[in-house]
Write a protein that holds these residues in place. Structure first.
Motif, mmCIF file in Angstrom:
data_model
loop_
_atom_site.group_PDB
_atom_site.id
_atom_site.type_symbol
_atom_site.label_atom_id
_atom_site.label_comp_id
_atom_site.label_asym_id
_atom_site.label_seq_id
_atom_site.Cartn_x
_atom_site.Cartn_y
_atom_site.Cartn_z
ATOM 1 N N PRO A 108 45.521 58.245 -47.774
ATOM 2 C CA PRO A 108 45.234 58.021 -46.353
ATOM 3 C C PRO A 108 44.531 59.183 -45.663
ATOM 4 C CG PRO A 108 47.570 58.474 -46.683
ATOM 5 C CD PRO A 108 46.970 58.291 -48.040
ATOM 6 N N ASP A 109 44.687 60.392 -46.175
ATOM 7 C CA ASP A 109 44.109 61.556 -45.515
ATOM 8 C C ASP A 109 42.868 62.091 -46.228
ATOM 9 O OD1 ASP A 109 46.184 61.586 -43.577
ATOM 10 O OD2 ASP A 109 47.506 62.598 -45.014
ATOM 11 N N ALA A 110 42.430 61.389 -47.258
ATOM 12 C CA ALA A 110 41.303 61.885 -48.044
ATOM 13 C C ALA A 110 39.969 61.611 -47.349
ATOM 14 C CB ALA A 110 41.302 61.226 -49.426
ATOM 15 N N ASP A 111 39.033 62.550 -47.489
ATOM 16 C CA ASP A 111 37.649 62.272 -47.099
ATOM 17 C C ASP A 111 37.120 61.182 -48.002
ATOM 18 O OD1 ASP A 111 37.561 64.107 -45.082
ATOM 19 O OD2 ASP A 111 36.581 65.679 -46.262
ATOM 20 N N ARG A 112 36.361 60.284 -47.410
ATOM 21 C CA ARG A 112 35.891 59.143 -48.195
ATOM 22 C C ARG A 112 34.508 58.721 -47.749
ATOM 23 N NH1 ARG A 112 38.946 53.537 -47.559
ATOM 24 N NH2 ARG A 112 37.192 52.143 -47.858
ATOM 25 N N GLU A 113 33.647 58.515 -48.720
ATOM 26 C CA GLU A 113 32.309 57.995 -48.471
ATOM 27 C C GLU A 113 32.182 56.629 -49.141
ATOM 28 O OE1 GLU A 113 29.903 59.175 -46.672
ATOM 29 O OE2 GLU A 113 30.116 61.368 -46.531
ATOM 30 N N THR A 114 31.705 55.651 -48.375
ATOM 31 C CA THR A 114 31.356 54.348 -48.945
ATOM 32 C C THR A 114 29.846 54.257 -48.889
ATOM 33 O OG1 THR A 114 33.425 53.351 -48.165
ATOM 34 C CG2 THR A 114 31.648 51.856 -48.781
ATOM 35 N N LEU A 115 29.219 54.456 -50.038
ATOM 36 C CA LEU A 115 27.771 54.586 -50.106
ATOM 37 C C LEU A 115 27.141 53.315 -50.670
ATOM 38 C CD1 LEU A 115 27.522 58.231 -51.511
ATOM 39 C CD2 LEU A 115 27.558 57.485 -49.130
ATOM 40 N N LEU A 116 26.206 52.765 -49.931
ATOM 41 C CA LEU A 116 25.490 51.570 -50.367
ATOM 42 C C LEU A 116 24.211 51.978 -51.079
ATOM 43 C CD1 LEU A 116 24.999 48.501 -50.392
ATOM 44 C CD2 LEU A 116 23.870 48.770 -48.172
ATOM 45 N N ALA A 117 24.113 51.600 -52.343
ATOM 46 C CA ALA A 117 22.900 51.869 -53.117
ATOM 47 C C ALA A 117 21.914 50.726 -52.921
ATOM 48 C CB ALA A 117 23.243 52.027 -54.600
ATOM 49 N N ILE A 118 20.690 51.085 -52.578
ATOM 50 C CA ILE A 118 19.629 50.095 -52.342
ATOM 51 C C ILE A 118 18.419 50.470 -53.177
ATOM 52 C CG2 ILE A 118 18.074 49.081 -50.626
ATOM 53 C CD1 ILE A 118 20.137 49.674 -48.511
ATOM 54 N N ASP A 119 17.883 49.493 -53.887
ATOM 55 C CA ASP A 119 16.658 49.677 -54.654
ATOM 56 C C ASP A 119 15.478 49.659 -53.685
ATOM 57 O OD1 ASP A 119 14.371 49.373 -56.194
ATOM 58 O OD2 ASP A 119 15.266 47.954 -57.591
ATOM 59 N N ALA A 120 14.801 50.801 -53.528
ATOM 60 C CA ALA A 120 13.715 50.912 -52.555
ATOM 61 C C ALA A 120 12.563 49.956 -52.860
ATOM 62 C CB ALA A 120 13.200 52.350 -52.502
ATOM 63 N N THR A 121 12.429 49.541 -54.123
ATOM 64 C CA THR A 121 11.317 48.663 -54.479
ATOM 65 C C THR A 121 11.487 47.250 -53.919
ATOM 66 O OG1 THR A 121 12.292 47.938 -56.590
ATOM 67 C CG2 THR A 121 10.968 49.951 -56.622
ATOM 68 N N THR A 122 12.688 46.920 -53.439
ATOM 69 C CA THR A 122 12.915 45.579 -52.900
ATOM 70 C C THR A 122 12.433 45.436 -51.460
ATOM 71 O OG1 THR A 122 15.168 46.133 -52.202
ATOM 72 C CG2 THR A 122 14.906 45.188 -54.395
ATOM 73 N N GLY A 123 12.032 46.533 -50.837
ATOM 74 C CA GLY A 123 11.458 46.459 -49.501
ATOM 75 C C GLY A 123 12.394 45.844 -48.475
ATOM 76 N N GLN A 124 11.870 44.879 -47.727
ATOM 77 C CA GLN A 124 12.627 44.291 -46.626
ATOM 78 C C GLN A 124 13.895 43.580 -47.095
ATOM 79 O OE1 GLN A 124 12.085 44.560 -43.232
ATOM 80 N NE2 GLN A 124 10.581 46.097 -43.853
ATOM 81 N N ASN A 125 13.934 43.143 -48.344
ATOM 82 C CA ASN A 125 15.155 42.526 -48.865
ATOM 83 C C ASN A 125 16.286 43.552 -48.922
ATOM 84 O OD1 ASN A 125 16.586 40.254 -50.023
ATOM 85 N ND2 ASN A 125 16.548 41.384 -51.949
#
Length: 302
Positions: free
Chosen positions: A217-234
């Motif tokens: 409960p007290d831990a630093d936490r990152e929820t990182l979304l990986a996105i393929d840049a080649t997909t553009g607007q998608n």
């Protein structure tokens, strides 16, 4: 090679679309007339900055130009750099990992490079002297755990994995327990990446999130979304869906070196107000870079 040089090299395909055109416009600048702004809008849209973000940037540039009365191309170019930097720097781009352990949850659809990115992160942290534990939470994709195991061995990191088809949340639970007992500094969790519009995937992510909240409960936490840049607007569509359901804290843009439309970084950061934290511009571990908005803009335009 520093961030600027690496990102400039990685953005070579995007730069062909945008910097040559812009440099020509600024070099021949004779006045901020309507023709100039229309050409600028077209150039930025073709680089996939997104219509909404481009409209915002050009509107601001019109206002500043009218107020300052720019007569030189270098002045209006500098103003554009400032505007684009402001649009892309939304929040803190640094990873928040001060607690022991800290948690990074990496999410995203299949094929965006989540597992490879996790491996590169593990190597980065190991080189910084941190003890890393990986959780193979993608139990649905064939060979995902095997791929992550190879990266764990390469990085000298511990790994917790279950049989294929196991409950992903149970892997994360066991991983947290192992990290506590082994004194790990960072826990990095892989997750399943089935289509972002599948409710069961989002339910799984929510379940994992609840377990992390309960066990650390007290831990630093990152929820990182990986996105393929080649997909553009998608990629923007994916990011919007995940933000609504998974509470992302930052973005990882992968395969930025493989696209002529790297401007999607601006659209995603600006429209979702989620900071870009990492960018991938190549296959080597050192090609995963911590993001710097100002240098990114300069590398793109110069």
């Amino acid at each position: 090679m520093g961030f600027f040089d690496k990102i400039r090299e990685g953005l070579s395909k995007t730069k062909k679309n945008i910097s040559v055109q812009l440099n020509g416009m600024f070099a021949t600048f004779t006045g901020a007339n309507e023709e100039f702004f229309e050409e600028l809008e077209e150039t930025l849209i073709l680089a996939d900055l997104g219509v909404e973000t481009v409209d915002k940037a050009v509107t601001r540039l019109r206002e500043i130009t009218k107020r300052e009365g720019f007569l030189k191309g270098e002045d209006i170019e500098r103003a554009l750099e400032d505007i684009l930097t402001e649009l892309i720097e939304v929040g803190d781009s640094a990873l928040r990992l001060a607690t022991t352990p800290a948690v990074i949850l990496v999410i995203g659809v299949n094929g965006v490079g989540k597992t490879t990115t996790i491996g590169k992160l593990a190597l980065k942290f190991k080189n910084e002297g941190k003890k890393v534990l990986l959780c193979a939470g993608d139990t649905f994709r064939a060979a995902a755990a095997e791929q992550l195991t190879v990266w764990a061995q390469r990085a000298g990191a511990d790994i917790v994995r279950h049989e294929e088809g196991s409950d992903p949340a149970s892997v994360i639970f066991d991983g947290i327990a192992a990290a506590k007992s082994r004194g790990a500094d960072v826990i990095i969790c892989d997750t399943a990446g089935r289509l972002h519009n599948k409710q069961n995937l989002m339910n799984e992510l929510n379940k994992i999130s609840r377990i992390i909240d309960r066990e650390l409960p007290d831990a630093d936490r990152e929820t990182l979304l990986a996105i393929d840049a080649t997909t553009g607007q998608n990629g923007l569509t994916q990011a919007r869906e995940f933000k609504e359901t998974a509470g992302i804290t930052g973005l990882i843009l992968t395969k930025l070196d493989g696209t002529a439309k790297g401007g999607i970084v601006f659209a995603i950061a600006d429209q979702l107000q989620v900071p870009v934290k990492l960018v991938g511009i190549g296959e080597k571990p050192e090609d995963l870079l911590e993001f710097d908005g100002r240098e990114f803009v300069e590398a793109l335009l110069k």
